[in-house]
Design a protein around this motif. Structure first.
Motif, PDB file in Angstrom:
ATOM      1  N   LYS A 132       0.828  -1.202   0.000  1.00 55.94           N
ATOM      2  CA  LYS A 132       0.000   0.000   0.000  1.00 55.94           C
ATOM      3  C   LYS A 132       0.865   1.256   0.000  1.00 55.94           C
ATOM      4  CE  LYS A 132      -4.131  -1.883   2.251  1.00 55.94           C
ATOM      5  NZ  LYS A 132      -5.011  -1.795   3.448  1.00 55.94           N
ATOM      6  N   PHE A 133       1.999   1.205   0.720  1.00 55.39           N
ATOM      7  CA  PHE A 133       2.881   2.375   0.753  1.00 55.39           C
ATOM      8  C   PHE A 133       3.441   2.675  -0.634  1.00 55.39           C
ATOM      9  CE2 PHE A 133       7.368   3.747   0.930  1.00 55.39           C
ATOM     10  CZ  PHE A 133       7.162   5.050   1.366  1.00 55.39           C
ATOM     11  N   VAL A 134       3.880   1.651  -1.348  1.00 55.54           N
ATOM     12  CA  VAL A 134       4.433   1.865  -2.691  1.00 55.54           C
ATOM     13  C   VAL A 134       3.368   2.437  -3.622  1.00 55.54           C
ATOM     14  CG1 VAL A 134       5.402   0.723  -4.721  1.00 55.54           C
ATOM     15  CG2 VAL A 134       6.219   0.116  -2.444  1.00 55.54           C
ATOM     16  N   ILE A 135       2.152   1.904  -3.546  1.00 57.48           N
ATOM     17  CA  ILE A 135       1.068   2.421  -4.397  1.00 57.48           C
ATOM     18  C   ILE A 135       0.773   3.877  -4.059  1.00 57.48           C
ATOM     19  CG2 ILE A 135      -1.375   2.184  -4.970  1.00 57.48           C
ATOM     20  CD1 ILE A 135      -1.060  -0.838  -4.474  1.00 57.48           C
ATOM     21  N   ALA A 136       0.690   4.179  -2.752  1.00 53.67           N
ATOM     22  CA  ALA A 136       0.423   5.560  -2.345  1.00 53.67           C
ATOM     23  C   ALA A 136       1.547   6.486  -2.788  1.00 53.67           C
ATOM     24  CB  ALA A 136       0.251   5.632  -0.824  1.00 53.67           C
ATOM     25  N   ARG A 137       2.774   6.031  -2.657  1.00 51.51           N
ATOM     26  CA  ARG A 137       3.906   6.861  -3.063  1.00 51.51           C
ATOM     27  C   ARG A 137       3.897   7.104  -4.571  1.00 51.51           C
ATOM     28  NH1 ARG A 137      10.383   5.545  -2.289  1.00 51.51           N
ATOM     29  NH2 ARG A 137      11.108   7.330  -3.515  1.00 51.51           N
ATOM     30  N   ALA A 138       3.538   6.088  -5.339  1.00 48.42           N
ATOM     31  CA  ALA A 138       3.463   6.262  -6.792  1.00 48.42           C
ATOM     32  C   ALA A 138       2.417   7.305  -7.158  1.00 48.42           C
ATOM     33  CB  ALA A 138       3.143   4.930  -7.461  1.00 48.42           C
ATOM     34  N   LEU A 139       1.284   7.265  -6.469  1.00 51.18           N
ATOM     35  CA  LEU A 139       0.232   8.229  -6.745  1.00 51.18           C
ATOM     36  C   LEU A 139       0.606   9.631  -6.281  1.00 51.18           C
ATOM     37  CD1 LEU A 139      -2.783   5.950  -5.795  1.00 51.18           C
ATOM     38  CD2 LEU A 139      -2.045   6.595  -8.097  1.00 51.18           C
TER      39      LEU A 139
END
Length: 422
Positions: free
Chosen positions: A242-249
């Motif tokens: 979830k952190f990687v997805i949030a960071r990408a966004l």
């Protein structure tokens, strides 16, 4: 900076007597790194330099991808080697030294080359710079986690951001005073030489940090490779995923400013001066560094959510104001929007850096940082390609997509656990 006994308990006994001194040394070293970053800037100074040296415009398009992805992609491969070292400050020192050498190479190109040769030289030196930066990036958060307790890490990041902003503001004002776009390449070559010295000084200071020796994880040459380990981490760790997805966004605040500048130029209100771009970044850092640093310590998760929504809101407001008769052509609109997005980006960077340090412990932190940065290098290229394709239809289309991604980032961020003080 005051020591909190409860937070200090999270550190090893060897680190606790040196918290204040280690914090100051890290702030000083990273402030010197930030000085160099303002000169070796792939969004402002380097594009100007490539154009001034007469290199084909195609070289400009490769500057940001090489700078950002080059510093992220290798990190998962570096991670096993870094974890095999009991003291990891030397990894940061090696990275800073490499950046100093690469920046000196950029200065040499600026002083001696022109045309296509200059473009190739700038990209080659920037590639070396980015690879060296990947070492410093993967080590800095690990050393910070070993030497400074929770509740103080965001303040250190915020203080270095403020120092960087002060340098940017001073540099931008100097560039404006010396003539902005009329500057000769010799001046930029001299600035690059000074930036190389700043990195050398940062390496010398970082080497004096009193880092406690940790457990070394031997490199298992026969075990699963870093690619497989990265895939296993992605599949098995929901918080990391979830952190990687949030960071990408969160890339909304990093990728949108160039489109705002392009639209401003099309409306006749372009930020034509190199100094003005640097000044805008400096103001954003001065205003946001300390404030966002404290907010990151309170809740880096909430700050990530807020930064995503704020970036999207700024974009939507800008696109709406562009449609107001007589307002879209005003000189201040693009400049103000650029400044606001730069300010939001300060908060986004501090939030995600503080979150990844606080959410993990020990070698898990090193793996989190390395794998997340490697995945971000790939995602950056992918999102950049999509937005570049949309920009062919018009900058507004790319901005709309980025605004939607920012809202999605806030939704994903709500599903992350808190990672600050407990």
């Amino acid at each position: 900076m005051s020591d909190d006994d409860a937070d200090a308990e999270s550190l090893s006994p060897e680190a606790r007597p040196h918290i204040a001194a280690n914090g100051v040394r890290q702030m000083a070293a990273q402030a010197l790194q930030s000085v160099g970053d303002q000169v070796v800037n792939a969004k402002t100074v380097l594009p100007w330099l490539v154009s001034a040296l007469g290199a084909p415009s195609a070289f400009v398009a490769f500057l940001v991808p090489i700078r950002e992805s080059g510093s992220m992609l290798p990190q998962a491969a570096w991670a096993p080697r870094v974890r095999s070292r009991r003291v990891r400050k030397w990894v940061w020192v090696a990275g800073a030294t490499g950046q100093a050498i690469a920046t000196a190479g950029l200065a040499l190109v600026a002083a001696t080359a022109s045309g296509t040769v200059a473009g190739i030289g700038v990209l080659a030196a920037l590639a070396v710079f980015a690879l060296a930066r990947s070492l410093s990036s993967i080590a800095s958060k690990d050393v910070l986690g070993r030497t400074v307790p929770k509740g103080q890490r965001g303040q250190i990041k915020g203080a270095t951001t403020v120092a960087s902003a002060a340098v940017a503001l001073t540099l931008g004002l100097a560039l404006r005073a010396w003539g902005g776009d009329g500057l000769g390449t010799g001046v930029i070559a001299a600035l690059l030489g000074g930036a190389a010295l700043a990195w050398a000084g940062g390496a010398a200071i970082f080497a004096t940090i009193r880092e406690p020796a940790g457990e070394a994880t031997p490199v298992d040459e026969d075990g699963p490779g870093w690619v497989r380990q990265s895939v296993e981490l992605w599949r098995g760790d929901a918080v990391f995923r979830k952190f990687v997805i949030a960071r990408a966004l969160l890339l909304v605040s990093a990728l949108s400013p160039p489109f705002v500048v392009t639209l401003g130029v099309q409306q006749g209100a372009g930020l034509s001066s190199l100094g003005l771009f640097v000044i805008a970044q400096g103001i954003a850092g001065l205003v946001g560094g300390r404030v966002f640093g404290r907010l990151a310590d309170r809740s880096s998760r909430r700050l990530m959510i807020g930064a995503s929504l704020a970036a999207s809101a700024v974009i939507v407001a800008y696109l709406g104001l562009l449609r107001v008769p007589g307002l879209g052509e005003t000189a201040w609109l693009a400049a103000a929007t650029y400044l606001l997005l730069a300010l939001v980006h300060v908060g986004a960077r501090l939030a995600r850096k503080t979150y990844v340090v606080d959410i993990a412990e020990g070698d898990q932190r090193t793996q989190y940082v390395a794998v997340a940065n490697t995945m971000m290098g790939v995602l950056l290229l992918a999102v950049g390609a999509v937005t570049a394709a949309l920009a062919m239809l018009g900058g507004e289309f790319a901005l709309v997509l980025l605004a939607v991604l920012g809202v999605a980032g806030a939704v994903v961020g709500r599903g992350l656990p808190e990672a600050g003080r407990t």
